[in-house]
Design a protein around this motif. Structure first.
Motif, short mmCIF file in Angstrom:
data_model
loop_
_atom_site.label_atom_id
_atom_site.label_comp_id
_atom_site.label_asym_id
_atom_site.label_seq_id
_atom_site.Cartn_x
_atom_site.Cartn_y
_atom_site.Cartn_z
N SER A 36 0.32 -1.26 -0.24
CA SER A 36 0.14 0.21 0.20
C SER A 36 1.00 1.18 -0.04
CB SER A 36 -1.37 0.32 1.40
OG SER A 36 -1.87 -0.78 1.03
N LEU A 40 -0.71 4.63 -0.27
CA LEU A 40 -0.54 6.00 0.64
C LEU A 40 -0.01 7.33 -0.10
CD1 LEU A 40 0.20 3.61 3.02
CD2 LEU A 40 -2.02 4.93 2.84
N ILE A 74 6.66 7.49 4.05
CA ILE A 74 5.96 6.28 3.79
C ILE A 74 7.43 5.41 4.13
CG2 ILE A 74 4.40 4.89 3.12
CD1 ILE A 74 3.13 7.28 2.28
N MET A 122 -2.37 8.38 6.59
CA MET A 122 -1.50 7.29 6.72
C MET A 122 -2.50 5.99 7.92
SD MET A 122 2.70 7.32 6.58
CE MET A 122 3.12 5.65 7.41
N ALA A 125 -5.75 5.23 7.17
CA ALA A 125 -5.63 3.54 6.58
C ALA A 125 -4.99 2.90 7.39
CB ALA A 125 -4.52 4.11 4.59
#
Length: 408
Positions: A36, A40, A74, A122, A125
């Motif tokens: 992901s 993201l 991320i 983040m 999610a």
């Protein structure tokens, strides 16, 4: 053979990756987080474009760098989650993807907004990315990571600020030294402009002894005093002297009084007001000559104007002071008529006695009194004042010497 070798290598890498996943206590969440990461990052960039006006207004190049920073952030969190026991150099992993110039393109506040937006994306999610039962684990890891990324952001901007501060200090020292040494030119003006000097109309230089200790603390104290007095300053410690170039006031004595706090004990001399930074050398040279000559005037006030030290400066062989005394006192008296020069000379020779001067001149004392008032009007110095009388006497001596040196 080569194809078979490549396939074997790929299988080995896949097996190693599976071993890593199998060894991780939350392997399912780690896999989903890696899968992901791209979406993201895209969501974070879209959120920034939607909620941050300054991001939309930036040029495409800077927006692309910010996108890379978000992706690196991320990715760094994924690596953090994979090896929570290993300390990560977050500032290098995240901000190392962008050039150093980015810290100048976006402010610290904007960087904080960018990091907050990415963390919020983040966090929103977590329910989708975390495997069932791992939601709290992933949320706790994100909280720890957010704390570390905040410290990393502060570190990056602190290092940039320290570098800029050191460079600004060197630049300011060059400008101050150029003014003091008489080498100020357009280059010095450009360097001063880079330091925030807005070319005020009135400029003067204040000189005195620098205190012992850290010169940076002294310079910062001068800047605080200048902000309080609403003055622009360029300052530095050169040897044992504390030099301040101040702009924004046409009263040099008031400027010196406002900035006198950080100076060490001893005389503090303010040079005359000049129109701009290029002419500040004249003010600096007058202040330097006054600081040297101040020893001859034991009762000099603190601070004192360089122009109030004209007689001591002239005796100490300051050509500018000699010329100023002749041009501003002797020549105007000479042009006003011989009677004023004669009356002033006799009055000073007669120990400032009106009656004695009147007898020597064969005039009434009121005539002497009138002429002395005219001397004050013409020169700005009062013969009845002891200090002014001393200045007038030196001016008369220098004027006569100047006349004697001229060819007949």
């Amino acid at each position: 053979m080569q194809a078979a070798g490549s396939a074997a290598a790929a299988e080995a890498e896949a097996a190693a990756a599976n071993d890593v996943y199998d060894a991780h206590p939350h392997s399912a969440t780690l896999k989903r987080l890696e899968q992901s990461s791209g979406s993201l990052a895209a969501s974070a960039i879209a959120r920034m474009d939607e909620t941050l006006p300054w991001y939309r207004a930036m040029p495409p190049e800077n927006r692309s760098w910010i996108g890379l920073v978000a992706q690196a952030g991320i990715a760094a969190f994924t690596e953090w989650f994979r090896h929570p026991e290993t300390p990560q150099a977050i500032s290098t992993d995240v901000f190392g993807t962008a050039p150093r110039e980015l810290t100048r393109a976006i402010t610290l506040r904007q960087t904080v907004e960018m990091v907050r937006t990415t963390i919020e994306v983040m966090e929103s999610a977590i329910e989708e990315v975390a495997a069932p039962g791992d939601e709290s684990v992933l949320r706790e890891a994100l909280l720890v990571y957010a704390r570390e990324i905040a410290f990393a952001t502060a570190q990056v901007y602190a290092q940039a600020a320290e570098a800029r501060g050191a460079w600004d200090a060197r630049l300011e020292s060059l400008v101050v030294n150029a003014v003091l040494s008489g080498e100020a030119d357009e280059g010095a003006v450009s360097r001063a402009a880079a330091l925030g000097w807005n070319s005020p109309e009135h400029v003067c230089v204040v000189l005195g002894t620098a205190p012992d200790g850290d010169s940076e603390l002294t310079v910062e104290a001068i800047r605080r005093a200048a902000r309080h007095a609403k003055l622009q300053v360029l300052t530095g410690v050169l040897g044992s002297r504390l030099v301040v170039i101040a702009g924004g006031s046409d009263n040099p004595l008031q400027v010196a009084k406002a900035l006198i706090g950080p100076y060490a004990a001893g005389p503090v001399v303010a040079g005359p007001v000049v129109p701009d930074l290029l002419a500040a050398t004249r003010s600096a040279q007058a202040a330097a000559a006054g600081l040297k000559a101040c020893l001859a005037w034991q009762d000099a006030p603190r601070p004192v104007l360089a122009d109030d030290l004209l007689p001591e400066r002239a005796i100490a062989s300051d050509p500018a002071a000699r010329e100023q005394l002749v041009e501003e006192i002797y020549r105007p008296l000479e042009e006003a008529g011989s009677a004023l020069l004669e009356t002033l000379s006799v009055y000073l020779e007669q120990a400032s006695s009106l009656e004695g001067a009147a007898r020597m001149l064969f005039v009434h004392p009121n005539t002497v009194r009138y002429r002395l008032r005219r001397v004050t009007d013409v020169t700005g110095w009062s013969p009845s004042d002891v200090r002014s009388a001393f200045t007038l006497r030196i001016a008369l001596i220098l004027g006569r010497l100047a006349d004697g040196e001229q060819p007949s």
